[in-house]
Write a protein that holds these residues in place. Structure first.
Motif, short mmCIF file in Angstrom:
data_model
loop_
_atom_site.label_atom_id
_atom_site.label_comp_id
_atom_site.label_asym_id
_atom_site.label_seq_id
_atom_site.Cartn_x
_atom_site.Cartn_y
_atom_site.Cartn_z
N ALA A 290 29.45 -30.36 -22.40
CA ALA A 290 29.82 -31.90 -22.67
C ALA A 290 29.09 -32.31 -21.69
O ALA A 290 27.83 -32.05 -21.39
N GLY A 291 29.75 -32.88 -20.59
CA GLY A 291 29.87 -34.00 -20.03
C GLY A 291 29.52 -33.26 -17.86
O GLY A 291 29.36 -33.43 -16.99
N THR A 292 29.92 -31.49 -18.54
CA THR A 292 29.86 -30.45 -17.25
C THR A 292 28.29 -29.88 -17.13
O THR A 292 28.20 -29.20 -18.24
N VAL A 293 28.15 -29.67 -15.86
CA VAL A 293 27.06 -28.92 -15.88
C VAL A 293 27.26 -27.94 -14.68
O VAL A 293 27.50 -28.08 -13.94
N ALA A 294 27.02 -25.86 -14.89
CA ALA A 294 27.11 -25.26 -13.75
C ALA A 294 25.40 -25.30 -13.53
O ALA A 294 24.71 -24.84 -14.16
N LYS A 295 25.73 -25.02 -12.31
CA LYS A 295 24.08 -24.33 -11.87
C LYS A 295 24.31 -23.17 -10.97
O LYS A 295 25.27 -22.94 -10.35
N ALA A 296 24.22 -22.36 -11.50
CA ALA A 296 23.72 -21.05 -11.01
C ALA A 296 22.16 -20.48 -9.86
O ALA A 296 21.38 -20.77 -9.99
N HIS A 297 23.07 -21.18 -8.46
CA HIS A 297 21.72 -21.24 -7.28
C HIS A 297 20.73 -19.47 -7.06
O HIS A 297 21.51 -18.53 -7.77
N ALA A 298 19.80 -19.78 -6.39
CA ALA A 298 18.61 -18.63 -6.50
C ALA A 298 20.19 -17.39 -5.21
O ALA A 298 20.79 -17.55 -4.87
N PRO A 299 19.56 -16.52 -5.32
CA PRO A 299 20.04 -15.01 -5.11
C PRO A 299 19.98 -14.76 -3.56
O PRO A 299 18.16 -15.34 -3.24
N GLY A 300 21.02 -14.91 -3.02
CA GLY A 300 20.70 -14.37 -1.59
C GLY A 300 20.73 -16.20 -0.66
O GLY A 300 21.28 -16.42 0.55
N THR A 301 21.83 -17.06 -1.60
CA THR A 301 21.92 -18.36 -1.05
C THR A 301 23.17 -18.59 0.10
O THR A 301 23.94 -17.70 -0.53
N ASP A 302 22.55 -19.38 1.34
CA ASP A 302 23.49 -18.66 2.14
C ASP A 302 25.07 -19.78 1.64
O ASP A 302 24.53 -20.75 1.24
#
Length: 305
Positions: free
Chosen positions: A43-55
């Protein structure tokens, strides 16, 4: 692993999108899936999984900055990243991206104006350094590891070695106060609210303080390599100057400021191109070869100190 993360992220974004509503028939859409980033929309929501090891603390500062600069950066839906399958996840409203099939409609003026406004705005929180040189150095290191004997590798490494230490991520940047995006290209703009709202910058992973010319370096490098038409480059540069952007002189030759970052982005992009071609077991295409050729030409003229 992405294979484990994607279904979990899909379920997560669906639950987040409908936290206060009944289940709906709409389907989650995967927008990006790479080793370092996975992005899913429901729908109107976006989920972003960031790079492994992100501080986590640095990402939180970058997300907070976006929340405090509406009108320049897309504000997040939630201020705090959450953990999912060992990855940090952030939530954003959906916006309409640039249409890659309509290059004549590319929003060069909007991109330039947003950059100028970002560069003129004091950081609202103590953000870390902009990650542009760090990411370029990573691309060069991966090239040397993956394709040491490819004919395109030597000119790229030679061009890279001639750059000053700050541009190679080996020393602090000479500007430690200007707020920068860190990875500007047309894929980093969306219209929000969709479909026809104003353009905003997205993707805060590389946001931080540093040399603002780095944010102009990719289109500058494309122009220098013949991959961006002179008219488009002129539109971008003129709009940036008209908005009071501090990265280049207000008039005259901009290359005293742009030369080093543009060389660094050319080397980074060429390194990624050679690495991808080797991993895929194919020859360089015409655009990729032009980037390597540009690195070879750099050797004839030393960059400014």
């Amino acid at each position: 692993m992405t294979t484990d993360l994607l279904p979990a992220l899909t379920a997560h974004v669906t639950a987040t999108a409908h936290a206060r509503a009944h289940p709906c028939p709409c389907t989650a859409v995967t927008l990006t899936t790479r080793d370092d980033t996975t992005v899913v929309r429901h729908a109107g929501t976006v989920a972003k999984a960031h790079a492994p090891g992100t501080d986590p603390s640095r990402l939180a500062l970058r997300v907070t900055t976006a929340a405090r600069l509406p009108g320049i950066l897309l504000p997040p839906l939630a201020p705090t990243p959450v953990a999912l399958h060992g990855r940090l996840v952030t939530h954003w409203p959906y916006g309409t991206p640039v249409d890659p099939d309509d290059p004549d409609a590319a929003p060069w003026e909007a991109a330039a104006t947003l950059l100028a406004r970002l560069h003129r705005t004091p950081p609202p929180v103590a953000v870390p350094p902009m990650r542009g040189p760090e990411k370029a150095a990573h691309a060069i290191a991966r090239l040397a590891e993956t394709a040491p004997h490819h004919p395109g590798t030597e000119p790229v490494l030679h061009a890279w070695s001639a750059l000053p230490p700050w541009a190679r991520g080996e020393a602090p940047m000479p500007d430690t106060t200007t707020l920068c995006h860190g990875d500007l290209h047309l894929g980093q703009l969306i219209r929000h609210p969709a479909p026809g709202g104003p353009w905003l910058l997205i993707d805060v992973d590389d946001l931080g303080t540093g040399v603002p010319a780095w944010d102009l370096a990719r289109p500058a490098a494309w122009y220098a390599c013949g991959l961006l038409a002179p008219d488009e480059w002129h539109r971008f540069l003129t709009a940036y100057r008209a908005a009071g952007g501090p990265a280049v002189p207000a008039d005259g030759d901009p290359w005293s400021a742009l030369d080093v970052p543009a060389r660094a982005l050319t080397a980074q992009t060429a390194a990624r191109a050679v690495t991808k071609s080797v991993v895929a077991g194919r020859r360089l295409d015409e655009v990729e070869q032009s980037l390597v050729d540009a690195c070879a030409r750099m050797a004839a003229v030393a960059p400014p100190g």
